[in-house]
Design a protein around this motif. Structure first.
Motif, short mmCIF file in Angstrom:
data_model
loop_
_atom_site.label_atom_id
_atom_site.label_comp_id
_atom_site.label_asym_id
_atom_site.label_seq_id
_atom_site.Cartn_x
_atom_site.Cartn_y
_atom_site.Cartn_z
N SER A 93 68.29 21.72 53.50
CA SER A 93 69.62 22.10 53.00
C SER A 93 70.44 22.80 54.09
O SER A 93 71.66 22.87 54.02
CB SER A 93 69.50 23.01 51.78
OG SER A 93 68.81 24.19 52.13
N ALA A 94 69.74 23.29 55.12
CA ALA A 94 70.41 23.94 56.25
C ALA A 94 69.54 23.78 57.49
O ALA A 94 68.31 23.78 57.39
CB ALA A 94 70.66 25.42 55.98
N THR A 119 64.55 24.29 60.85
CA THR A 119 64.68 24.19 59.41
C THR A 119 64.03 25.44 58.82
O THR A 119 63.56 26.30 59.57
CB THR A 119 64.00 22.92 58.86
OG1 THR A 119 62.60 23.01 59.11
CG2 THR A 119 64.57 21.65 59.51
N LYS A 120 63.95 25.50 57.52
CA LYS A 120 63.33 26.67 56.90
C LYS A 120 61.86 26.81 57.30
O LYS A 120 61.34 27.92 57.39
CB LYS A 120 63.45 26.55 55.38
CG LYS A 120 63.05 27.77 54.63
CD LYS A 120 63.37 27.62 53.16
CE LYS A 120 63.06 28.92 52.44
NZ LYS A 120 63.49 28.87 51.05
N THR A 152 73.87 19.22 54.04
CA THR A 152 73.16 20.06 55.01
C THR A 152 74.13 20.96 55.74
O THR A 152 75.08 20.48 56.35
CB THR A 152 72.42 19.17 56.04
OG1 THR A 152 71.58 18.26 55.36
CG2 THR A 152 71.59 20.02 56.99
N SER A 153 73.91 22.27 55.67
CA SER A 153 74.73 23.22 56.44
C SER A 153 74.17 23.30 57.85
O SER A 153 72.95 23.33 58.05
CB SER A 153 74.68 24.61 55.82
OG SER A 153 75.29 24.61 54.56
N ILE A 154 75.06 23.33 58.82
CA ILE A 154 74.68 23.45 60.23
C ILE A 154 75.06 24.86 60.67
O ILE A 154 76.22 25.23 60.66
CB ILE A 154 75.42 22.42 61.11
CG1 ILE A 154 75.36 21.01 60.52
CG2 ILE A 154 74.91 22.48 62.54
CD1 ILE A 154 73.98 20.47 60.33
N VAL A 155 74.07 25.64 61.06
CA VAL A 155 74.29 27.02 61.50
C VAL A 155 74.14 27.04 63.02
O VAL A 155 73.13 26.58 63.55
CB VAL A 155 73.29 27.99 60.86
CG1 VAL A 155 73.56 29.41 61.32
CG2 VAL A 155 73.34 27.89 59.35
N ARG A 178 79.41 20.30 57.55
CA ARG A 178 79.26 21.63 56.93
C ARG A 178 78.76 22.62 57.98
O ARG A 178 77.57 22.92 58.04
CB ARG A 178 78.31 21.55 55.75
CG ARG A 178 78.86 20.73 54.59
CD ARG A 178 77.95 20.76 53.38
NE ARG A 178 77.73 22.14 52.96
CZ ARG A 178 76.64 22.53 52.32
NH1 ARG A 178 75.69 21.70 52.04
NH2 ARG A 178 76.51 23.79 51.95
N ALA A 192 75.62 31.84 55.97
CA ALA A 192 74.69 30.74 56.10
C ALA A 192 73.52 30.83 55.14
O ALA A 192 72.90 29.82 54.81
CB ALA A 192 74.15 30.69 57.54
#
Length: 194
Positions: A93-94, A119-120, A152-155, A178, A192
């Motif tokens: 998801s991010a 990723t997480k 998908t959020s991109i940090v 995102r 985020a």
């Protein structure tokens, strides 16, 4: 009207009185430092060591160093690693992204050499210099899809340069969607992780 010498003497006396009043106020403040909670003020300003010296308490505890389980860091260098990268990034998801390249000199524009993608649960190192063949295609497609995904959020920090460099190696890349850029986000990292 007083003579100039008298005016000068009155002004000097007035300045002397103001200075003595200021000194008395300062002495009073020094005597009541505890009531002002200077140590608490220093802590609020981010100076815990200075506060500790004032209040005589135990030294501040250093934060726990950030560590990463080495078994969760993967080099994307072959087809199996590229497939695992694709599956992890595709379901995230991010993701956090940072890219590296040789410094550009005057008239130079070096391609991205390394993408660090987290990723997480994993950290992926995509080495664009060494990866080739089907593994390269799988990794590039996975990264392109993640960057362009609406899910998908991109940090990143100052992502514009990273995206510019990535666009030279990602043939189907149009635009990151995102994005949470920590350099410009008013909410920073908090935005985020919501």
């Amino acid at each position: 009207q007083p003579e100039p010498a008298t005016q000068h003497r009155n002004a000097a006396f007035s300045s002397y009185n103001a200075a003595m009043t200021a000194l008395a106020v300062m002495a009073s403040l020094l005597a009541t430092t505890k009531s002002l909670d200077l140590a608490g003020h220093l802590r609020a300003l981010g100076a815990p060591r200075a506060a500790q010296r004032l209040d005589g308490g135990p030294p501040p505890v250093a934060p726990t160093p950030f560590t990463v389980d080495a078994s969760k860091v993967h080099l994307v260098a072959d087809a199996a690693a590229a497939a695992a990268f694709s599956a992890d990034v595709g379901s995230a998801s991010a993701i956090a992204l940072d890219c590296e390249w040789r410094p550009d000199g005057p008239g130079e524009d070096h391609a991205v050499a390394l993408a660090q993608v987290a990723t997480k649960s994993n950290v992926w190192l995509v080495d664009f210099v060494d990866i080739s063949g089907p593994a390269r295609i799988t990794a590039l497609d996975a990264l392109t899809n993640a960057l362009q995904s609406q899910h998908t959020s991109i940090v990143a920090f100052s992502i514009a340069a990273d995206v510019s460099k990535l666009s030279s190696v990602l043939p189907n890349f149009a635009q990151a969607t995102r994005v949470v850029d920590l350099a410009t986000s008013s909410d920073g990292l908090a935005a985020a992780v919501r």
